[in-house]
Design a protein around this motif. Sequence first.
Motif, PDB file in Angstrom:
ATOM      1  N   THR A 173      33.708  50.052  45.830  1.00  0.00           N
ATOM      2  CA  THR A 173      33.075  49.575  47.056  1.00  0.00           C
ATOM      3  C   THR A 173      32.588  48.141  46.895  1.00  0.00           C
ATOM      4  OG1 THR A 173      32.402  51.843  47.517  1.00  0.00           O
ATOM      5  CG2 THR A 173      31.342  50.123  48.807  1.00  0.00           C
ATOM      6  N   TRP A 174      32.003  47.823  45.748  1.00  0.00           N
ATOM      7  CA  TRP A 174      31.613  46.434  45.508  1.00  0.00           C
ATOM      8  C   TRP A 174      32.842  45.516  45.549  1.00  0.00           C
ATOM      9  CZ3 TRP A 174      26.938  44.843  46.122  1.00  0.00           C
ATOM     10  CH2 TRP A 174      25.845  45.656  45.803  1.00  0.00           C
ATOM     11  N   ILE A 180      36.610  41.522  51.226  1.00  0.00           N
ATOM     12  CA  ILE A 180      36.451  41.202  52.649  1.00  0.00           C
ATOM     13  C   ILE A 180      35.747  39.857  52.816  1.00  0.00           C
ATOM     14  CG2 ILE A 180      35.313  41.888  54.791  1.00  0.00           C
ATOM     15  CD1 ILE A 180      35.789  44.788  53.961  1.00  0.00           C
ATOM     16  N   LEU A 181      34.741  39.594  52.003  1.00  0.00           N
ATOM     17  CA  LEU A 181      34.066  38.299  52.079  1.00  0.00           C
ATOM     18  C   LEU A 181      35.052  37.156  51.816  1.00  0.00           C
ATOM     19  CD1 LEU A 181      30.733  39.239  50.291  1.00  0.00           C
ATOM     20  CD2 LEU A 181      30.962  38.527  52.680  1.00  0.00           C
ATOM     21  N   SER A 182      35.964  37.372  50.856  1.00  0.00           N
ATOM     22  CA  SER A 182      37.003  36.367  50.607  1.00  0.00           C
ATOM     23  C   SER A 182      37.903  36.209  51.822  1.00  0.00           C
ATOM     24  CB  SER A 182      37.847  36.764  49.392  1.00  0.00           C
ATOM     25  OG  SER A 182      37.162  36.515  48.191  1.00  0.00           O
ATOM     26  N   ASP A 183      38.292  37.331  52.417  1.00  0.00           N
ATOM     27  CA  ASP A 183      39.154  37.265  53.604  1.00  0.00           C
ATOM     28  C   ASP A 183      38.473  36.531  54.750  1.00  0.00           C
ATOM     29  OD1 ASP A 183      41.134  38.654  52.298  1.00  0.00           O
ATOM     30  OD2 ASP A 183      40.670  40.590  53.213  1.00  0.00           O
ATOM     31  N   LEU A 184      37.158  36.633  54.812  1.00  0.00           N
ATOM     32  CA  LEU A 184      36.398  35.945  55.858  1.00  0.00           C
ATOM     33  C   LEU A 184      36.098  34.487  55.514  1.00  0.00           C
ATOM     34  CD1 LEU A 184      33.864  38.807  56.749  1.00  0.00           C
ATOM     35  CD2 LEU A 184      35.709  37.953  58.214  1.00  0.00           C
ATOM     36  N   GLY A 185      36.560  34.061  54.340  1.00  0.00           N
ATOM     37  CA  GLY A 185      36.324  32.685  53.921  1.00  0.00           C
ATOM     38  C   GLY A 185      34.949  32.453  53.331  1.00  0.00           C
ATOM     39  N   LEU A 186      34.215  33.512  53.034  1.00  0.00           N
ATOM     40  CA  LEU A 186      32.870  33.398  52.469  1.00  0.00           C
ATOM     41  C   LEU A 186      32.973  33.519  50.947  1.00  0.00           C
ATOM     42  CD1 LEU A 186      31.086  35.663  55.110  1.00  0.00           C
ATOM     43  CD2 LEU A 186      31.134  33.155  55.028  1.00  0.00           C
ATOM     44  N   TYR A 187      33.602  32.517  50.334  1.00  0.00           N
ATOM     45  CA  TYR A 187      33.985  32.614  48.934  1.00  0.00           C
ATOM     46  C   TYR A 187      32.788  32.658  47.995  1.00  0.00           C
ATOM     47  CZ  TYR A 187      38.378  31.333  51.092  1.00  0.00           C
ATOM     48  OH  TYR A 187      39.475  31.306  51.911  1.00  0.00           O
ATOM     49  N   GLU A 189      29.820  33.835  48.608  1.00  0.00           N
ATOM     50  CA  GLU A 189      29.205  35.154  48.724  1.00  0.00           C
ATOM     51  C   GLU A 189      30.045  36.240  48.052  1.00  0.00           C
ATOM     52  OE1 GLU A 189      27.778  36.368  52.575  1.00  0.00           O
ATOM     53  OE2 GLU A 189      27.646  34.266  53.227  1.00  0.00           O
ATOM     54  N   ALA A 190      31.345  36.004  47.928  1.00  0.00           N
ATOM     55  CA  ALA A 190      32.237  37.026  47.361  1.00  0.00           C
ATOM     56  C   ALA A 190      32.090  37.152  45.853  1.00  0.00           C
ATOM     57  CB  ALA A 190      33.682  36.686  47.709  1.00  0.00           C
ATOM     58  N   ILE A 191      31.537  36.129  45.197  1.00  0.00           N
ATOM     59  CA  ILE A 191      31.499  36.135  43.732  1.00  0.00           C
ATOM     60  C   ILE A 191      30.612  37.252  43.192  1.00  0.00           C
ATOM     61  CG2 ILE A 191      30.899  34.808  41.677  1.00  0.00           C
ATOM     62  CD1 ILE A 191      33.339  33.738  43.127  1.00  0.00           C
ATOM     63  N   GLU A 192      29.394  37.375  43.694  1.00  0.00           N
ATOM     64  CA  GLU A 192      28.451  38.346  43.128  1.00  0.00           C
ATOM     65  C   GLU A 192      28.958  39.788  43.231  1.00  0.00           C
ATOM     66  OE1 GLU A 192      23.794  39.846  43.560  1.00  0.00           O
ATOM     67  OE2 GLU A 192      24.477  38.033  44.594  1.00  0.00           O
ATOM     68  N   SER A 209      41.550  40.711  38.984  1.00  0.00           N
ATOM     69  CA  SER A 209      42.535  39.983  39.788  1.00  0.00           C
ATOM     70  C   SER A 209      41.931  39.484  41.093  1.00  0.00           C
ATOM     71  CB  SER A 209      43.731  40.906  40.074  1.00  0.00           C
ATOM     72  OG  SER A 209      44.663  40.275  40.912  1.00  0.00           O
ATOM     73  N   ASN A 210      41.196  40.361  41.767  1.00  0.00           N
ATOM     74  CA  ASN A 210      40.640  39.979  43.071  1.00  0.00           C
ATOM     75  C   ASN A 210      39.594  38.876  42.957  1.00  0.00           C
ATOM     76  OD1 ASN A 210      42.286  41.864  44.259  1.00  0.00           O
ATOM     77  ND2 ASN A 210      40.681  43.382  44.606  1.00  0.00           N
ATOM     78  N   LEU A 211      38.850  38.867  41.849  1.00  0.00           N
ATOM     79  CA  LEU A 211      37.822  37.833  41.683  1.00  0.00           C
ATOM     80  C   LEU A 211      38.436  36.449  41.571  1.00  0.00           C
ATOM     81  CD1 LEU A 211      34.819  37.146  41.374  1.00  0.00           C
ATOM     82  CD2 LEU A 211      35.057  37.553  38.911  1.00  0.00           C
ATOM     83  N   SER A 212      39.697  36.389  41.131  1.00  0.00           N
ATOM     84  CA  SER A 212      40.329  35.068  40.986  1.00  0.00           C
ATOM     85  C   SER A 212      40.483  34.358  42.334  1.00  0.00           C
ATOM     86  CB  SER A 212      41.689  35.201  40.309  1.00  0.00           C
ATOM     87  OG  SER A 212      42.635  35.799  41.166  1.00  0.00           O
ATOM     88  N   THR A 213      40.530  35.119  43.423  1.00  0.00           N
ATOM     89  CA  THR A 213      40.756  34.492  44.733  1.00  0.00           C
ATOM     90  C   THR A 213      39.583  33.618  45.175  1.00  0.00           C
ATOM     91  OG1 THR A 213      42.291  36.224  45.430  1.00  0.00           O
ATOM     92  CG2 THR A 213      41.226  34.940  47.174  1.00  0.00           C
ATOM     93  N   PRO A 214      38.347  34.146  45.249  1.00  0.00           N
ATOM     94  CA  PRO A 214      37.263  33.243  45.650  1.00  0.00           C
ATOM     95  C   PRO A 214      37.020  32.125  44.641  1.00  0.00           C
ATOM     96  CG  PRO A 214      36.367  35.365  44.941  1.00  0.00           C
ATOM     97  CD  PRO A 214      37.857  35.527  45.055  1.00  0.00           C
ATOM     98  N   LEU A 215      37.220  32.404  43.355  1.00  0.00           N
ATOM     99  CA  LEU A 215      37.040  31.360  42.351  1.00  0.00           C
ATOM    100  C   LEU A 215      38.041  30.218  42.575  1.00  0.00           C
ATOM    101  CD1 LEU A 215      36.527  33.611  39.200  1.00  0.00           C
ATOM    102  CD2 LEU A 215      34.810  32.091  40.213  1.00  0.00           C
ATOM    103  N   ARG A 216      39.273  30.568  42.906  1.00  0.00           N
ATOM    104  CA  ARG A 216      40.286  29.534  43.168  1.00  0.00           C
ATOM    105  C   ARG A 216      39.907  28.697  44.379  1.00  0.00           C
ATOM    106  NH1 ARG A 216      44.621  29.777  46.656  1.00  0.00           N
ATOM    107  NH2 ARG A 216      44.439  32.040  46.830  1.00  0.00           N
ATOM    108  N   HIS A 217      39.480  29.355  45.441  1.00  0.00           N
ATOM    109  CA  HIS A 217      39.131  28.620  46.656  1.00  0.00           C
ATOM    110  C   HIS A 217      37.913  27.729  46.451  1.00  0.00           C
ATOM    111  CE1 HIS A 217      41.947  30.076  49.694  1.00  0.00           C
ATOM    112  NE2 HIS A 217      41.900  31.255  49.114  1.00  0.00           N
ATOM    113  N   LEU A 218      37.066  28.060  45.498  1.00  0.00           N
ATOM    114  CA  LEU A 218      35.900  27.227  45.197  1.00  0.00           C
ATOM    115  C   LEU A 218      36.227  26.114  44.198  1.00  0.00           C
ATOM    116  CD1 LEU A 218      33.217  30.060  44.945  1.00  0.00           C
ATOM    117  CD2 LEU A 218      33.356  28.306  46.717  1.00  0.00           C
TER     118      LEU A 218
END
Length: 320
Positions: A173-174, A180-187, A189-192, A209-218
């Motif tokens: 769930t986390w 979803i936060l990444s999908d919304l562009g809230l990169y 907020e998605a990290i924690e 794997s999923n954590l790499s997405t917001p990290l890349r966008h940041l």
Amino acid sequence: AVAAALDDWACLHLVKEELPSEPATRLLEIAGLTDPDPWRLRLREAMLAADAATLRQLTEEADIDDLSPRTLDLMGFVLGTLDRGAAAALYRRALERYPDDDWLVYHLAYELHHATPQRSEEALPYVTAAVASRPVFHTMAFMGEVLYGAGRLEDALAVYRRAVELDPQSAATWGNISGILSDLGLYEEAIEPGRRAIELDPGKPTHHSNLSTPLRHLGRLDEAEASARQALDLKPAYAPALVNLGNVLGDGRQDWTGAAEAYAKADRLKPNEPVTLANLGTARGNLGEVTEGLTLIERALDLDPSYRHARVQQGDLLRT
């Protein structure tokens, strides 16, 4: 009642284990001794054999009025592993007889949501009813999944946050909240929540794997690449991590050779994924292979005509 309990117990083994399941076989044999009804004996044999054709025939022959909700649920549950459309049809018939049965409602939503293609919008009224009747973690988490499948990201986020209050130890769930936060562009907020998922279940490659997405966008490319590679250390043949690694190498570092290699390997592992094909097309185009790149993107659009980002990628290549 004893036979029904044995059937239910056997069903759990059938769903969780590879066939043939010795515990399920023994339980169904005992159930057959306590309840030798010919129709139920055929049902048990078809379940053990994973015989979709016979299961469909038995459900069509079934007199719903003569079967308990749990027998119907059992039939639908096993049939759903073989033919989701037939399982959904059975659950609809069952709900005509037992309209207030929580599990029948829940499992109809489950079959609709997991159909190919997904029928998440159709599942929403049923999962909403299931949550209203049983507002527990598993129904709440599933409602978040259905809402996400229906493209209602903000509603899904709100429901997942309610679910994680009920079970703060749910890594999945986390992870879903982070995604979803990444999908919304809230990169940021998605990290924690992404890191929380990893803390709770560090051996799950999906979370890394999923954590790499917001990290890349940041722009945190070293961390993003490390997250994707950690996922691949845990599961080398994990296509989503290869796609995320390709994203870091290509979009992030402009290493289109490395990106193309990662995407191509992902495509071999899991062919005909529109995202993988479109990204591989972009990588090929950036390596000067524009015609091949456009062909790959066109394949992606053939598979998913609604994939808007692929059209953006197509336009970018056409302008090169």
